[in-house]
Each structure stands twice: as C-alpha cells, then as structure tokens.
Scaffold this motif. Structure first.
Motif, PDB file in Angstrom:
ATOM      1  N   GLU A 100      59.393  48.392  36.480  1.00  0.00           N
ATOM      2  CA  GLU A 100      60.312  48.868  35.445  1.00  0.00           C
ATOM      3  C   GLU A 100      60.897  47.686  34.676  1.00  0.00           C
ATOM      4  O   GLU A 100      61.039  47.736  33.447  1.00  0.00           O
ATOM      5  CB  GLU A 100      61.430  49.693  36.075  1.00  0.00           C
ATOM      6  CG  GLU A 100      62.358  50.332  35.065  1.00  0.00           C
ATOM      7  CD  GLU A 100      63.465  51.161  35.706  1.00  0.00           C
ATOM      8  OE1 GLU A 100      64.308  51.678  34.944  1.00  0.00           O
ATOM      9  OE2 GLU A 100      63.503  51.279  36.953  1.00  0.00           O
ATOM     10  N   ARG A 101      61.209  46.605  35.381  1.00  0.00           N
ATOM     11  CA  ARG A 101      61.714  45.396  34.736  1.00  0.00           C
ATOM     12  C   ARG A 101      60.714  44.867  33.714  1.00  0.00           C
ATOM     13  O   ARG A 101      61.073  44.462  32.613  1.00  0.00           O
ATOM     14  CB  ARG A 101      61.992  44.357  35.836  1.00  0.00           C
ATOM     15  CG  ARG A 101      62.707  43.099  35.426  1.00  0.00           C
ATOM     16  CD  ARG A 101      61.822  42.036  34.855  1.00  0.00           C
ATOM     17  NE  ARG A 101      60.577  41.861  35.548  1.00  0.00           N
ATOM     18  CZ  ARG A 101      59.473  41.365  34.991  1.00  0.00           C
ATOM     19  NH1 ARG A 101      59.464  40.995  33.718  1.00  0.00           N
ATOM     20  NH2 ARG A 101      58.360  41.237  35.687  1.00  0.00           N
ATOM     21  N   PHE A 102      59.438  44.882  34.061  1.00  0.00           N
ATOM     22  CA  PHE A 102      58.387  44.411  33.160  1.00  0.00           C
ATOM     23  C   PHE A 102      58.352  45.247  31.882  1.00  0.00           C
ATOM     24  O   PHE A 102      58.214  44.710  30.766  1.00  0.00           O
ATOM     25  CB  PHE A 102      57.040  44.480  33.883  1.00  0.00           C
ATOM     26  CG  PHE A 102      55.869  44.002  33.079  1.00  0.00           C
ATOM     27  CD1 PHE A 102      55.747  42.680  32.707  1.00  0.00           C
ATOM     28  CD2 PHE A 102      54.870  44.889  32.699  1.00  0.00           C
ATOM     29  CE1 PHE A 102      54.651  42.232  31.968  1.00  0.00           C
ATOM     30  CE2 PHE A 102      53.767  44.454  31.971  1.00  0.00           C
ATOM     31  CZ  PHE A 102      53.663  43.121  31.607  1.00  0.00           C
ATOM     32  N   LYS A 103      58.507  46.547  32.011  1.00  0.00           N
ATOM     33  CA  LYS A 103      58.523  47.429  30.837  1.00  0.00           C
ATOM     34  C   LYS A 103      59.763  47.163  29.982  1.00  0.00           C
ATOM     35  O   LYS A 103      59.688  47.202  28.746  1.00  0.00           O
ATOM     36  CB  LYS A 103      58.469  48.894  31.279  1.00  0.00           C
ATOM     37  CG  LYS A 103      57.138  49.291  31.895  1.00  0.00           C
ATOM     38  CD  LYS A 103      57.123  50.742  32.339  1.00  0.00           C
ATOM     39  CE  LYS A 103      55.774  51.118  32.923  1.00  0.00           C
ATOM     40  NZ  LYS A 103      55.746  52.528  33.409  1.00  0.00           N
ATOM     41  N   PHE A 115      73.401  43.022  29.901  1.00  0.00           N
ATOM     42  CA  PHE A 115      72.511  43.414  30.988  1.00  0.00           C
ATOM     43  C   PHE A 115      71.830  44.740  30.677  1.00  0.00           C
ATOM     44  O   PHE A 115      72.442  45.644  30.094  1.00  0.00           O
ATOM     45  CB  PHE A 115      73.295  43.546  32.296  1.00  0.00           C
ATOM     46  CG  PHE A 115      73.932  42.261  32.755  1.00  0.00           C
ATOM     47  CD1 PHE A 115      73.209  41.323  33.472  1.00  0.00           C
ATOM     48  CD2 PHE A 115      75.255  41.980  32.447  1.00  0.00           C
ATOM     49  CE1 PHE A 115      73.780  40.139  33.881  1.00  0.00           C
ATOM     50  CE2 PHE A 115      75.845  40.791  32.851  1.00  0.00           C
ATOM     51  CZ  PHE A 115      75.107  39.860  33.573  1.00  0.00           C
ATOM     52  N   VAL A 116      70.574  44.844  31.072  1.00  0.00           N
ATOM     53  CA  VAL A 116      69.823  46.095  30.996  1.00  0.00           C
ATOM     54  C   VAL A 116      69.334  46.380  32.415  1.00  0.00           C
ATOM     55  O   VAL A 116      68.449  45.685  32.925  1.00  0.00           O
ATOM     56  CB  VAL A 116      68.625  46.005  30.029  1.00  0.00           C
ATOM     57  CG1 VAL A 116      67.932  47.360  29.928  1.00  0.00           C
ATOM     58  CG2 VAL A 116      69.065  45.522  28.661  1.00  0.00           C
ATOM     59  N   ASN A 117      69.917  47.368  33.059  1.00  0.00           N
ATOM     60  CA  ASN A 117      69.600  47.637  34.458  1.00  0.00           C
ATOM     61  C   ASN A 117      68.395  48.550  34.607  1.00  0.00           C
ATOM     62  O   ASN A 117      68.181  49.455  33.792  1.00  0.00           O
ATOM     63  CB  ASN A 117      70.800  48.292  35.152  1.00  0.00           C
ATOM     64  CG  ASN A 117      71.999  47.363  35.243  1.00  0.00           C
ATOM     65  OD1 ASN A 117      71.846  46.174  35.510  1.00  0.00           O
ATOM     66  ND2 ASN A 117      73.187  47.896  35.011  1.00  0.00           N
ATOM     67  N   ASP A 118      67.627  48.305  35.656  1.00  0.00           N
ATOM     68  CA  ASP A 118      66.620  49.279  36.058  1.00  0.00           C
ATOM     69  C   ASP A 118      67.341  50.434  36.735  1.00  0.00           C
ATOM     70  O   ASP A 118      68.544  50.366  37.010  1.00  0.00           O
ATOM     71  CB  ASP A 118      65.602  48.631  37.005  1.00  0.00           C
ATOM     72  CG  ASP A 118      66.276  48.015  38.225  1.00  0.00           C
ATOM     73  OD1 ASP A 118      66.190  48.608  39.304  1.00  0.00           O
ATOM     74  OD2 ASP A 118      66.916  46.955  38.079  1.00  0.00           O
ATOM     75  N   LEU A 125      50.511  44.126  39.973  1.00  0.00           N
ATOM     76  CA  LEU A 125      51.559  45.072  40.352  1.00  0.00           C
ATOM     77  C   LEU A 125      52.323  45.611  39.147  1.00  0.00           C
ATOM     78  O   LEU A 125      52.663  46.797  39.099  1.00  0.00           O
ATOM     79  CB  LEU A 125      52.527  44.421  41.342  1.00  0.00           C
ATOM     80  CG  LEU A 125      51.989  44.224  42.762  1.00  0.00           C
ATOM     81  CD1 LEU A 125      52.959  43.380  43.580  1.00  0.00           C
ATOM     82  CD2 LEU A 125      51.754  45.567  43.453  1.00  0.00           C
ATOM     83  N   VAL A 126      52.607  44.762  38.153  1.00  0.00           N
ATOM     84  CA  VAL A 126      53.435  45.230  37.038  1.00  0.00           C
ATOM     85  C   VAL A 126      52.645  46.069  36.032  1.00  0.00           C
ATOM     86  O   VAL A 126      53.236  46.939  35.371  1.00  0.00           O
ATOM     87  CB  VAL A 126      54.155  44.066  36.311  1.00  0.00           C
ATOM     88  CG1 VAL A 126      55.117  43.371  37.253  1.00  0.00           C
ATOM     89  CG2 VAL A 126      53.178  43.092  35.692  1.00  0.00           C
ATOM     90  N   ILE A 127      51.341  45.839  35.898  1.00  0.00           N
ATOM     91  CA  ILE A 127      50.576  46.644  34.938  1.00  0.00           C
ATOM     92  C   ILE A 127      50.015  47.910  35.574  1.00  0.00           C
ATOM     93  O   ILE A 127      49.507  48.784  34.870  1.00  0.00           O
ATOM     94  CB  ILE A 127      49.421  45.845  34.293  1.00  0.00           C
ATOM     95  CG1 ILE A 127      48.346  45.497  35.316  1.00  0.00           C
ATOM     96  CG2 ILE A 127      49.949  44.606  33.582  1.00  0.00           C
ATOM     97  CD1 ILE A 127      47.069  44.965  34.702  1.00  0.00           C
ATOM     98  N   HIS A 128      50.134  48.019  36.898  1.00  0.00           N
ATOM     99  CA  HIS A 128      49.663  49.226  37.577  1.00  0.00           C
ATOM    100  C   HIS A 128      50.481  50.432  37.117  1.00  0.00           C
ATOM    101  O   HIS A 128      51.712  50.382  37.090  1.00  0.00           O
ATOM    102  CB  HIS A 128      49.791  49.064  39.090  1.00  0.00           C
ATOM    103  CG  HIS A 128      49.399  50.280  39.869  1.00  0.00           C
ATOM    104  ND1 HIS A 128      48.090  50.592  40.150  1.00  0.00           N
ATOM    105  CD2 HIS A 128      50.148  51.276  40.405  1.00  0.00           C
ATOM    106  CE1 HIS A 128      48.037  51.718  40.843  1.00  0.00           C
ATOM    107  NE2 HIS A 128      49.277  52.154  41.007  1.00  0.00           N
ATOM    108  N   GLY A 138      51.601  38.331  30.715  1.00  0.00           N
ATOM    109  CA  GLY A 138      51.545  39.705  30.234  1.00  0.00           C
ATOM    110  C   GLY A 138      52.771  40.123  29.461  1.00  0.00           C
ATOM    111  O   GLY A 138      52.697  40.986  28.583  1.00  0.00           O
ATOM    112  N   ASP A 139      53.937  39.509  29.766  1.00  0.00           N
ATOM    113  CA  ASP A 139      55.159  39.856  29.045  1.00  0.00           C
ATOM    114  C   ASP A 139      55.005  39.633  27.550  1.00  0.00           C
ATOM    115  O   ASP A 139      55.534  40.402  26.736  1.00  0.00           O
ATOM    116  CB  ASP A 139      56.360  39.079  29.592  1.00  0.00           C
ATOM    117  CG  ASP A 139      56.127  37.574  29.702  1.00  0.00           C
ATOM    118  OD1 ASP A 139      55.004  37.113  29.388  1.00  0.00           O
ATOM    119  OD2 ASP A 139      57.056  36.863  30.103  1.00  0.00           O
TER     120      ASP A 139
END
Length: 316
Positions: free
Chosen positions: A114-117, A299-302, A82-85, A142-143
C-alpha cells in the motif's frame, strides 16, 4: 550498462545494511543454524518449539523463504516482487500455504504494498515538465519507472544504490519501460552521495527502517535535504512501532487480525530475526526532518498505520 552507471569512489557492497549479496539462499547450513538457535532457548515449550522448527522447514521450501532465512532482509529484487504483486492474484493451493500467506495476507507485506501505491500516486501528482526525480536507494526503481511519463518526456530520473544487482535490475526495468535514455544510475552509498541541489523530488524507501542509529538517520535526511533544489520535496516512509513496543503506537488493530499479526511476529522476529526493526513515531520523524531544515511535513498513512508515507519540503 556501463554507459548508464556512474561509480563513486565508495562502492563496497559489504556495507549494505539490508541484506548480504554474497549469501547462498539455498544454504542448508543456515537452516540448521536457525534451528540450533531456536533449540537453544530452554524456555520455549516443546510444542511451541516443534511449531517453530516446522516453520523453518516450510520457509526453506520456497525461494523467498530461503532468502529471508539467509539474509534477514529483502534485496531490490524481492522488494520489487512484493510491492508489484497484485493482492488476491495468488490463489490458495497454487503455492505452499506459508508462501501464500506471506504474499497475500501478512500485515507488513500489505502495508509496504500500500505504501508503494501511495508513493506512486503522490509522485505522479507532483510531476512537472523538466523535473529531475531521484530515488535513493533506488532498488529496481519501480517508484519512478512505473509512473506515466507520456506528457513528461523531458523528465530526468536518477537512481542511486550501493547494491550493483539493484542497479542492474533498475536498468533492465528502465529498458522495458522505454525510459533508459532518461535514466542515470549511480553506484554509491546514500550517506556519501552529493547530488548538489539538483533534484526537484527525491523519493526514499527502505533504508531508515534498517538503521537503528537516530543520528545516522538525521544525517541521511540532511543528505536528502542537500540534494533537493530550493522548494524541492522529499517523499519517504518509516515503520511505526507495534503496540507491544510503544504506548505511542498508531497501529489500527481493526485493519488486520490477531492470528496474522502473531504469525508475522513469529516469522520475522523470532525465527528470521529481520533487520528491518528500526521503528519511529510520527512525532520523532517530524522532529528529525525539521531538524535538518525540512518544512511543511505531512503524513499519508496506510490503512493499518504501520508504514506511513511522509512528505516534506525544502524551503524556497
């Protein structure tokens, strides 16, 4: 793989809180049990019940849907998928409409992507020669494994997970990325790990959202704190509560649409009854981190402020 995985005394995968590694994702028995539960709610109008039962059938028609019905959570493989899609890479008509919506449009999926990025961007910016980076739980890792290490060949990467299948996936990805020699994997429980203040940056996603006990989350953060060197940094995340559950909800409703939120609520809460339902506010997360000794919490928000990233430092 045995040369790359250290096994701790505690490796009971039945203690996994996110999914069931023994479950059969094609089990028709589970599908029928979900339908029986839905039918047992006498307060649901007939038309609504028919719609819900239809969604169960549609979920059972593709692999991810079956996995969610059985496990009520995501494992390392599906989280990685899901996160690399790449959003908008799947066209309507290529798969069923429901599978398309889950991969391409559901707000929670877009938020975790977006969090993963954000994680990867923040990690890449903090890389230094000789650093030790850890991912707990690592999943497919993957992170860390998808970062650029061209000028950081001496960086060491540690991964810890209670799910052996996750470690197998991480080892496979490390080989594909040419990083196997830099990676060390540990089969262990995050709450019982001991990395002895050897880590420069520790990253963690997807564990606290399954844990409703705030004291258990604080004890997890203490483990992270003790794993870091003085001056080390934690990069983690948390789920914020929706407006229906808290007046302190920070969700930006302009970042999504009511119809998609309604579908997400119906799928994840009413039908699947997902386990990732432990929501926390920014202030609560800050208090929990500072309670164990972290400082400089930022904090870094999506975009929707549903799945914020939080960065905290262990004092030097």
């Amino acid at each position: 793989m045995t040369n790359h995985v250290k096994r701790s005394p505690v490796t009971d995968s039945s203690r996994l809180i996110s999914h069931n590694v023994q479950a059969d994702p094609t089990s028709q028995r589970v599908v029928e049990a979900v339908k029986a539960r839905l039918c047992g709610d006498g307060n649901v109008p007939a038309a609504t019940l028919e719609h819900q039962l239809g969604l169960v059938d549609r979920l059972s028609g593709f692999e991810l849907g079956r996995f969610l019905l059985v496990n009520r959570g995501l494992d390392a493989y599906w989280t990685h998928r899901l996160v690399i899609h790449e959003t908008d890479s799947l066209r309507q008509g290529m798969v069923s409409e429901l599978e398309y919506l889950i991969f391409e449009r559901l707000p929670a999926v877009l938020a975790t992507r977006e969090r993963f990025k954000i994680f990867r961007r923040e990690l890449q910016a903090r890389l230094k020669p000789g650093f030790v980076l850890a991912s707990v739980p690592c999943g497919w890792m993957g992170d860390l494994l998808l970062l650029d290490y061209e000028t950081y060949a001496d960086v060491r990467l540690l991964g810890l997970d209670l799910d052996k299948n996750a470690l197998d996936g991480a080892y496979q990805l490390a080989n594909e990325r040419g990083l196997a020699r830099q990676v060390q994997l540990h089969h262990a429980d995050a709450w019982e790990m001991d990395l002895n203040a050897n880590v420069d940056i520790l990253t963690s996603n997807g564990l606290n959202i399954y844990e409703p006990d705030n004291e258990r989350v604080v004890s997890l953060y203490l483990k992270f704190f003790n794993a870091l060197k003085p001056g080390g940094q934690l990069i983690t995340s948390f789920l914020t509560p929706p407006p229906t559950l808290s007046n302190e909800s920070p969700w930006d409703m302009n970042a999504t649409t009511p119809t998609l939120l309604a579908l997400q609520q119906l799928l994840f809460v009413q039908i699947i009854e997902v386990k990732w339902s432990s929501f926390r506010t920014h202030s609560q997360t800050r208090e929990q981190l500072e309670r164990v000794g972290f400082r400089d919490v930022t904090f870094v928000n999506d975009r929707g402020c549903m799945f914020p990233t939080v960065i905290a430092k262990k004092p030097s």
